[in-house]
Motif scaffolding. Sequence first.
Motif, PDB file in Angstrom:
ATOM      1  N   GLU A  42       0.827  -1.176  -0.157  1.00 43.89           N
ATOM      2  CA  GLU A  42      -0.069  -0.037  -0.157  1.00 43.89           C
ATOM      3  C   GLU A  42       0.988   1.131   0.051  1.00 43.89           C
ATOM      4  N   ILE A  43       0.339   2.385  -0.612  1.00 46.18           N
ATOM      5  CA  ILE A  43       1.144   3.557  -0.757  1.00 46.18           C
ATOM      6  C   ILE A  43       0.228   4.763   0.440  1.00 46.18           C
ATOM      7  N   PHE A  44       0.714   5.081   1.472  1.00 46.95           N
ATOM      8  CA  PHE A  44       0.260   5.820   2.388  1.00 46.95           C
ATOM      9  C   PHE A  44       0.737   7.402   2.222  1.00 46.95           C
ATOM     10  N   VAL A  45      -0.195   8.098   1.805  1.00 51.08           N
ATOM     11  CA  VAL A  45       0.108   9.625   1.533  1.00 51.08           C
ATOM     12  C   VAL A  45      -0.282  10.606   2.535  1.00 51.08           C
ATOM     13  N   GLY A  46       0.310  11.677   3.047  1.00 49.77           N
ATOM     14  CA  GLY A  46       0.075  12.698   3.937  1.00 49.77           C
ATOM     15  C   GLY A  46       0.353  13.878   3.368  1.00 49.77           C
ATOM     16  N   VAL A  47      -0.633  14.836   3.319  1.00 49.11           N
ATOM     17  CA  VAL A  47      -0.214  16.529   2.589  1.00 49.11           C
ATOM     18  C   VAL A  47      -0.532  17.251   3.631  1.00 49.11           C
ATOM     19  N   LEU A  48       0.340  18.212   3.979  1.00 49.91           N
ATOM     20  CA  LEU A  48      -0.048  19.488   4.899  1.00 49.91           C
ATOM     21  C   LEU A  48      -0.693  20.468   4.265  1.00 49.91           C
TER      22      LEU A  48
END
Length: 512
Positions: free
Chosen positions: A168-174
């Motif tokens: 899986e690819i986890f993504v977090g964006v401020l």
Amino acid sequence: MPTKRKLTMRELRQMLRLAYGGVSAREIGRVLGIARSTVQENLGRAAQAGLTWPLPAELTDDALAGRLFARSGAKSGQRRRVEPNWSELIVELKKPGVTMAILWEEYRTIHPQGYGYSRFCDLLRGFQRRLSPTMRQEHVAGDKVFVDYSGKKLGIVDARTGIIREAEIFVGVLGASNFTFAEASWTQGLPDWIGSHVRMFRFFDGVPRLIVPDNLKAGVNKASFYDPELNRSYGMMASHYGVGVLPARPRKPRDKAKVENGVRFAQSAILGRLRNQTFFSLAEANAAIRGAVDRINDHVIRRLGVTRRHLFETVERPALAALPEDYEFAEWRLARAGVDYHVEYDGYFYSVPHGLIREQVDLRATSRTIEVFHRGQRVAAHQRRYGGRRHGTNPDHMPSSHRRYADWSPERLRRWAATVGPSTEGLVIAILANRPHPEHGFRTCLGVLRLFRDLRPSQAEAVSARALEIGAFAYRAVAAIAVRQAAAAARTTTEPAAIIEHSNLRGPGYFH
């Protein structure tokens, strides 16, 4: 009165060419399909602007419109007042406490003859509308981080077997800076979900005020428009970092537009660039992903003219809360203490004070410890077991000298077993004697005696005798014996008799 038709720059150029070629205004109007007064008005504008034919080759349509209509207030062309650098103001607007009124006051201090407040706000909002959908949202620095999993997965090859396993690819964006974090993990399960958050906060070197996740089951037990129910383990992680969790509302895509756009960008910038590479471990894949994430964060945002990293360093990082120590993943469960004052987790049993028999407790499990809480207070702590004896018993939790406590004791279990028969009583005694402490056998004895409720005493005695014979002192072993004996009895009763009683059959006396 007919409305004046707006002329194109091509028609204005043709008008000037014809006028300086000696064609009258009436004839020019007939050729272009406009009134003579319109021709005269535009020729007057050209004269005031000092334009003659031929026009300079470098004069663009925008520049021509600016010189012809500078004083008319037309929408196209150059504005009459000095304008600020709108992209810089967008960046400033993301800083805590900064408002349009403050920016306008600073603008008028430098340009006293500049735009009024309402026109200034209109122009700034117009510039915002021309940005990408995620940039249009007004996110304050340090306020939110948007998190989600990419719908696309990354294949990783097992070097020994050649089997491809997808990660899986986890993504977090401020929110304010669009500064992006991404990593690969094997699953979307709770340990990987929380672990990715821990590594994301470490990457940011700080903590925003809110996390905005999609309604992923690992983080949100029950999606709700007004009151979403968070997974308790996820909530404890958020409490450790002092961050709130505000799940995106169901069927509200604008709530998570930031991360969805970040996910799409990450898919193209990460998966697209890495599509021709082969990875043999999760660590190897994450090393390549880190390089791709650096390219994302160092890419210049076209409208703003700066990178995500620059926005993060100058705007977002100062607004983040301090980063505490890394959170250690812990799973929380509800459990109930049995009559042997032990709670069960993952096949192993851990003691609690014997006064909590049959009480509901909260169990917190990490990779190293098992903690038990009752009404918010920790009442027991054990080293987690992965092998060896199945019971972990703290001597302080036992009744003194194994005296009778609560409603249960070894003597009571023996009396109950004796009502079934001597073999059953012997089996209970053997089960209790086979444990380091008699209380460890209480669960097994209760299970066996309750199993025998559905059997006739003779059947229960036969099962007990067989269990004693082969040394089967676990509940599952006793239950298996009972099942086998019941099946054997069923086969015996269904077999037809060798001789059937019937009036037409001759008895043995007939042959004498």
